[in-house]
Write a protein that holds these residues in place. Structure first.
Motif, PDB file in Angstrom:
ATOM      1  N   PHE A   1      -4.902   6.641  -2.561  1.00 50.94           N
ATOM      2  CA  PHE A   1      -4.510   5.369  -1.959  1.00 50.94           C
ATOM      3  C   PHE A   1      -4.212   4.388  -3.081  1.00 50.94           C
ATOM      4  CE2 PHE A   1      -5.709   1.132  -0.359  1.00 50.94           C
ATOM      5  CZ  PHE A   1      -4.754   1.016   0.648  1.00 50.94           C
TER       6      PHE A   1
ATOM      7  N   GLY B   1      -3.133  12.390  -1.454  1.00 54.71           N
ATOM      8  CA  GLY B   1      -4.047  11.579  -0.662  1.00 54.71           C
ATOM      9  C   GLY B   1      -4.608  10.370  -1.386  1.00 54.71           C
TER      10      GLY B   1
ATOM     11  N   THR C   1       0.196   5.732   0.053  1.00 58.95           N
ATOM     12  CA  THR C   1      -0.695   6.885   0.060  1.00 58.95           C
ATOM     13  C   THR C   1       0.133   8.088  -0.373  1.00 58.95           C
ATOM     14  OG1 THR C   1      -2.012   5.956   1.849  1.00 58.95           O
ATOM     15  CG2 THR C   1      -2.265   8.305   1.426  1.00 58.95           C
TER      16      THR C   1
ATOM     17  N   ASP D   1       0.826  -1.201   0.000  1.00 51.61           N
ATOM     18  CA  ASP D   1       0.000   0.000   0.000  1.00 51.61           C
ATOM     19  C   ASP D   1       0.866   1.258   0.000  1.00 51.61           C
ATOM     20  OD1 ASP D   1      -2.479  -1.351   2.292  1.00 51.61           O
ATOM     21  OD2 ASP D   1      -2.317  -1.518   0.125  1.00 51.61           O
TER      22      ASP D   1
ATOM     23  N   ASP E   1      -7.532   4.143  -5.018  1.00 46.91           N
ATOM     24  CA  ASP E   1      -8.764   4.399  -4.259  1.00 46.91           C
ATOM     25  C   ASP E   1      -9.776   3.272  -4.476  1.00 46.91           C
ATOM     26  OD1 ASP E   1      -7.708   6.747  -3.193  1.00 46.91           O
ATOM     27  OD2 ASP E   1      -8.389   7.930  -4.902  1.00 46.91           O
TER      28      ASP E   1
END
Length: 151
Positions: free
Chosen positions: A66, A64, A9, A7, A37
């Motif tokens: 993801f 921001g 961000t 992951d 996202d």
């Protein structure tokens, strides 16, 4: 620790690169999928560098965003990497790939399964949620719904 995904961000607008070096192997680059996202991205939206294990997007992602890069190994008969036939020569690479496919599928199942907390981590009167970032159960709110929160 996740075996089958990584992951990221974004902290500012960027095209990457985003690493997938921590993913525990793959049999085909086609098994590496990219989500932004929680939306699966088309392979035309990014490029993959197999040498550096990095993905770079063609257009910048906003701050921001993801990004999840995950391995998705086929689990169907038609998706088998190796098929053995009677009387055929069995090569070591075929045995390794057949074993790895089963291993990767079990890792992916483990990474994305709903886990029951061990008895010593159950919190009486609390609702537990799995925190994949810390790989632990977290008592989040009072189960009674009284709004009293944690004490």
């Amino acid at each position: 620790m996740a075996y089958s995904y990584q992951d990221h961000t974004t902290v500012s607008s960027t095209t990457g690169p985003f690493s997938f070096a921590a993913i525990d192997g793959y049999l085909s680059i086609d098994h590496i999928k990219v989500y932004v996202d929680d939306v699966l991205q088309s392979t035309g939206d990014y490029t993959v560098n197999e040498v550096t294990k990095e993905i770079t997007f063609g257009t910048a992602l906003g701050s921001g965003a993801f990004v999840r890069i995950r391995r998705e190994t086929p689990i169907t008969v038609s998706g088998r990497e190796v098929s053995f036939t009677s009387g055929a020569i069995v090569r070591p690479d075929d045995l390794n790939n057949a074993h790895l496919q089963a291993l990767f599928i079990s890792q992916e199942t483990e990474d994305f399964s709903i886990k029951d907390p061990p008895a010593d981590q159950k919190a009486d009167g609390r609702v537990l949620t799995w925190d994949s970032g810390t790989s632990s159960w977290v008592a989040s709110v009072a189960a009674s719904g009284s709004g009293g929160g944690l004490s």
